[in-house]
Scaffold this motif. Structure first.
Motif, PDB file in Angstrom:
ATOM      1  N   TRP A 643       0.839  -1.217   0.000  1.00 49.68           N
ATOM      2  CA  TRP A 643       0.000   0.000   0.000  1.00 49.68           C
ATOM      3  C   TRP A 643       0.864   1.254   0.000  1.00 49.68           C
ATOM      4  O   TRP A 643       0.570   2.233  -0.709  1.00 49.68           O
ATOM      5  CB  TRP A 643      -0.904   0.000   1.232  1.00 49.68           C
ATOM      6  CG  TRP A 643      -1.595   1.323   1.426  1.00 49.68           C
ATOM      7  CD1 TRP A 643      -2.770   1.726   0.900  1.00 49.68           C
ATOM      8  CD2 TRP A 643      -1.099   2.440   2.197  1.00 49.68           C
ATOM      9  NE1 TRP A 643      -3.063   3.027   1.274  1.00 49.68           N
ATOM     10  CE2 TRP A 643      -2.050   3.479   2.065  1.00 49.68           C
ATOM     11  CE3 TRP A 643       0.038   2.666   2.956  1.00 49.68           C
ATOM     12  CZ2 TRP A 643      -1.880   4.718   2.684  1.00 49.68           C
ATOM     13  CZ3 TRP A 643       0.206   3.890   3.567  1.00 49.68           C
ATOM     14  CH2 TRP A 643      -0.744   4.907   3.430  1.00 49.68           C
ATOM     15  N   GLN A 644       1.927   1.258   0.801  1.00 45.71           N
ATOM     16  CA  GLN A 644       2.784   2.443   0.892  1.00 45.71           C
ATOM     17  C   GLN A 644       3.408   2.773  -0.457  1.00 45.71           C
ATOM     18  O   GLN A 644       3.432   3.938  -0.870  1.00 45.71           O
ATOM     19  CB  GLN A 644       3.878   2.221   1.937  1.00 45.71           C
ATOM     20  CG  GLN A 644       4.748   3.456   2.148  1.00 45.71           C
ATOM     21  CD  GLN A 644       5.898   3.204   3.105  1.00 45.71           C
ATOM     22  OE1 GLN A 644       6.404   2.088   3.201  1.00 45.71           O
ATOM     23  NE2 GLN A 644       6.327   4.249   3.814  1.00 45.71           N
ATOM     24  N   LEU A 645       3.900   1.766  -1.161  1.00 48.18           N
ATOM     25  CA  LEU A 645       4.520   2.003  -2.461  1.00 48.18           C
ATOM     26  C   LEU A 645       3.487   2.497  -3.473  1.00 48.18           C
ATOM     27  O   LEU A 645       3.740   3.439  -4.219  1.00 48.18           O
ATOM     28  CB  LEU A 645       5.185   0.715  -2.956  1.00 48.18           C
ATOM     29  CG  LEU A 645       5.947   0.802  -4.279  1.00 48.18           C
ATOM     30  CD1 LEU A 645       7.025   1.887  -4.232  1.00 48.18           C
ATOM     31  CD2 LEU A 645       6.569  -0.549  -4.632  1.00 48.18           C
ATOM     32  N   ARG A 646       2.326   1.874  -3.476  1.00 49.86           N
ATOM     33  CA  ARG A 646       1.282   2.310  -4.411  1.00 49.86           C
ATOM     34  C   ARG A 646       0.815   3.723  -4.106  1.00 49.86           C
ATOM     35  O   ARG A 646       0.608   4.543  -4.991  1.00 49.86           O
ATOM     36  CB  ARG A 646       0.092   1.346  -4.342  1.00 49.86           C
ATOM     37  CG  ARG A 646      -0.951   1.581  -5.439  1.00 49.86           C
ATOM     38  CD  ARG A 646      -2.206   0.799  -5.150  1.00 49.86           C
ATOM     39  NE  ARG A 646      -2.898   1.356  -3.987  1.00 49.86           N
ATOM     40  CZ  ARG A 646      -3.846   0.714  -3.304  1.00 49.86           C
ATOM     41  NH1 ARG A 646      -4.183  -0.516  -3.640  1.00 49.86           N
ATOM     42  NH2 ARG A 646      -4.431   1.295  -2.282  1.00 49.86           N
ATOM     43  N   SER A 647       0.649   4.042  -2.807  1.00 52.19           N
ATOM     44  CA  SER A 647       0.187   5.379  -2.433  1.00 52.19           C
ATOM     45  C   SER A 647       1.209   6.450  -2.803  1.00 52.19           C
ATOM     46  O   SER A 647       0.849   7.563  -3.175  1.00 52.19           O
ATOM     47  CB  SER A 647      -0.118   5.439  -0.934  1.00 52.19           C
ATOM     48  OG  SER A 647       1.059   5.298  -0.159  1.00 52.19           O
TER      49      SER A 647
END
Length: 785
Positions: A643-647
């Motif tokens: 999620w962090q990378l996508r966000s």
């Protein structure tokens, strides 16, 4: 006095099943008892009255209400004995009725007029839809039977509250209707039914079980003999105070409605339709007063000030002056002389107000606001009115303090929701610690040390979205603004020199030109301070002199001073544009993270904390100790890393798309620090935030703060670049995990196919850092968002 028969209820209804007899016998018995015990001259009067009753054969005589005129003299003697000698029948509301109140047969002038003008229906005005007049009659009867025959006293008294709107004033008035049954005797025909307290307890306490007592006590075995006395007492003032108390008890109700109800009660208390009231709590932010229409809409002074555009500074000065010396102030009329002494009266006069007064209101010796008394016609604030209002001041003080408390609670709520570190995921721990503290305090009877809130073995995630070259951008904006200011200043001085020949003017122009050259490069803080000193100590006094003494030059000089206005001036334009652009970027990022973290919290509770720098940084902590009621697994850690990378990719796309809306072009960089090992964190009460614990954990914090400007090994290139996401790590297994996430997001269209594996320069005390860097796809639409 009147002997006309008046029906207490205007509706015809069947009287309860109890026999009644209108007679003077109980009263005569009372006279005999008083004659035997009275030691004063009253006994002679009682003896005279008794003789008149015996002479006119009124004893053992059953009469009808319609016969009252025949016994007028006897009835007037009863009135003389039972009422105060100084009572005025034109003002005293008093009457005699049948034993069970149904018909009035003798009444004072005041009572008769009151009944006639209001068509009184006295016993049904405050009756609910489900309650009939006959039910009240039954309760009156049963209360007397229980008291006289069984010795049970009911909590419910024979009193009613009657309200009506005075046609002359338009204000509500309230009367207490009391029925005195001391001259009513109860005659029993047959055996008295046995009755236990347990059987009738519900009725005695609330009168809600009428059917229960009807079954236990049949009314056909009783006979009521004598007469009842009905008295009406004006309780408007008492009711107004009680209404204010009731509103304060129900302080959870709508605040606007609460103020309206209390002001309505104050108007009833004043008993004058021409008198109005206003209430204004003193609300403060950081000990500075604020005046907001939504919070203080019941103040006529504030309303008039806003309606007629009284300068806020003037209004603030008025309030500050009053706070320094709070005292009652009254203006029975608003004249020009008074306006000269008290300028704020001007807006009240414009609002049509002719009389105005202020009461300071104190709560625990602190001035919490004011109560206003005003009128649209000239009035005199009589001492009687002031005395009535004085009784309300403690209640008004509580109201205004409630408003202050509610306002502060709303502010605290916003702060807690928007800024505090106490998020729902960790709130439980703080509740637990607080409860332990209270228990220890109770045991030790003194304040113990509160334990530290901590979470062990949690996995950290760090992300940073920074505005590229923000320091350079700030210096550039400052440089452009100062050049603009100095150019305007030189132009102003040159125009002045054409009209006013002074050598000093040329000298100032020369110094300005020197400053223009000096600020053409990088501007230090010392340069900025020295230039500011030059402008304020030399230039501004010089120009002020000519602006005040040479009106023809004022327009030219004003252009320079207008340029120095931080909010609108040309010499702050570039800095304003920069701050506006940075604010737009940071607000957008902040809003995105607020919404996006909901997805994270739904998978597994975690602690999510944002920090405002030139951009936005955030820490996330996830682990078993944060949510002990759920089972933690590393799959949740992997999920939040993805999620962090996508966000980060979505934020990069979002800030890039903001380019057309920015007053000053800015770019953002995007950094993630990967740390596989769990750490311990604890809450620092002084800074109101979580911090890491232990030497090894602190190393994580040190690295996190140093990598934002790290260079690629062997180059002068910064790791963080616009359009790229940089991921710093130590362990090759970390790189392998993120390599999978990157390839997945490349397929999804979030990232470009340009992944780099980089070695980083050594930092002070830190070696072996590596990084992954990948481009964000700005062109293709996201396939999954």
């Amino acid at each position: 006095m009147h002997t006309e028969v008046l029906n207490i209820s205007k509706n015809e209804c069947t009287i309860c099943q109890v026999e009644t007899c209108l007679t003077f016998n109980p009263f005569v018995a009372h006279l005999k008892e008083r004659i035997a015990t009275e030691k004063t001259l009253k006994s002679e009067f009682y003896r005279y009255v008794l003789e008149r009753f015996e002479h006119d054969i009124c004893i053992d005589l059953d009469m009808r209400p319609t016969d009252a005129e025949k016994y007028r003299e006897m009835l007037e003697l009863i009135y003389s004995i039972l009422t105060p000698p100084i009572a005025n029948e034109k003002e005293f509301h008093w009457a005699l009725s049948t034993p069970v109140p149904d018909k009035i047969f003798f009444s004072t002038e005041a009572f008769y007029e009151f009944h006639s003008s209001h068509h009184s229906n006295l016993y049904t005005l405050n009756v609910s839809k489900n309650e009939m007049f006959s039910d009240r009659q039954k309760r009156f009867i049963y209360n007397l039977i229980l008291e006289r025959m069984y010795g049970f006293s009911s909590a419910m008294k024979n009193e009613l509250l009657f309200s009506y709107q005075d046609p002359e004033t338009g204000l509500s008035r309230y009367f207490n209707i009391q029925t005195d049954a001391r001259f009513v005797e109860i005659e029993l025909n047959g055996e008295l039914p046995e009755l236990s307290f347990d059987t009738i307890e519900p009725y005695l306490h609330s009168h809600t079980s009428l059917e229960l007592i009807e079954k236990a006590i049949p009314l056909n075995i009783f006979k009521f003999k004598g007469f009842s006395i009905i008295t009406l007492t004006d309780v408007t003032l008492t009711h107004a105070l009680d209404s204010i108390r009731t509103e304060l008890v129900n302080h959870s109700a709508n605040e606007e409605e609460q103020y309206a109800h209390i002001i309505s009660s104050l108007k009833s208390l004043a008993e004058s339709p021409g008198i109005e009231f206003g209430l204004m709590p003193f609300l403060t932010i950081n000990n500075e007063p604020i005046f907001d229409n939504d919070e203080c809409s019941r103040s006529i002074l504030l309303k008039a000030a806003k309606d007629f555009n009284l300068a806020e500074e003037t209004f603030d000065a008025v309030v500050e002056d009053y706070n320094q010396n709070p005292r009652p102030i009254f203006f029975n009329s608003i004249t020009d002389d008074k306006i000269g002494k008290f300028p704020f009266l001007q807006v009240l006069k414009q609002a049509g107000i002719k009389s105005y007064g202020i009461f300071p209101v104190y709560y625990n010796k602190k001035n919490v606001g004011i109560m206003e008394v005003y009128s649209y016609k000239e009035i005199v604030f009589y001492e009687k009115l002031l005395s009535k209002l004085q009784a309300t001041i403690p209640l008004i003080a509580q109201l205004l303090q409630n408003s202050i408390d509610q306002f502060e609670a709303r502010i605290a709520g916003v702060i807690k929701h928007k800024f505090t570190s106490l998020q729902p995921s960790v709130q439980w721990k703080f509740n637990e610690v607080a409860w332990n503290y209270l228990k220890e305090k109770r045991k030790k009877k003194k304040s113990p040390e509160i334990e530290t809130v901590s979470f062990s073995h949690v996995y950290p995630l760090f992300g940073a979205i920074d505005i590229r070259n923000s320091t350079v951008e700030r210096n550039s904006a400052l440089q452009e603004d100062l050049k603009s200011l100095l150019s305007i200043l030189i132009e102003t001085l040159q125009v002045l020199n054409e009209h006013i020949h002074l050598s000093l003017t040329g000298k100032l122009v020369s110094k300005c030109e020197e400053w223009l050259e000096r600020i053409s490069g990088y501007i230090t803080t010392n340069d900025e301070l020295m230039l500011d000193t030059f402008l304020h100590n030399e230039v501004n006094p010089f120009l002020e002199h000519f602006r005040n003494n040479y009106p023809a030059e004022r327009e030219t000089i004003d252009k320079y001073f207008d340029a120095m206005n931080e909010e609108t001036g040309a010499s702050f334009e570039h800095r304003r544009n920069l701050e506006t652009s940075m604010q737009l970027i940071n607000t957008s990022i902040n809003q995105y993270l607020e919404q996006a973290q909901t997805e994270v919290q739904e998978s597994f509770p975690c602690y999510f904390e944002k920090f405002r720098t030139d951009g936005i940084e955030y820490d996330i902590y996830i682990g078993q100790s944060i949510a002990p009621q759920r089972v933690f697994d590393t799959l949740y850690l992997k999920n939040i890393r993805l999620w962090q990378l996508r966000s980060m990719a979505e934020i990069a796309r979002m800030t890039h798309d903001l380019g057309d809306q920015l007053s000053r072009p800015l770019q953002t960089t995007h950094l993630i620090f990967i740390h596989s090992n769990a750490i311990d964190i604890s809450f620092r009460n002084d800074e109101r935030r979580f911090d890491v614990e232990g030497a090894y954990n602190i190393r994580y914090e040190v690295i996190k703060k140093r990598i934002d400007k790290v260079l690629i090994a062997g180059t002068f290139e910064r790791l963080t670049q616009p359009g790229k996401i940089a991921m710093v790590y130590f362990n090759p297994t970390e790189a392998a995990e993120y390599d999978e996430y990157i390839r997945y997001l490349q397929v999804q269209g979030y990232l470009l196919d340009d992944l780099e594996y980089l070695e980083l320069e050594e930092l002070q005390g830190v070696t072996g850092l590596k990084a992954l860097r990948v481009g964000v796809n700005y062109q293709l639409p996201l396939l999954n968002k």
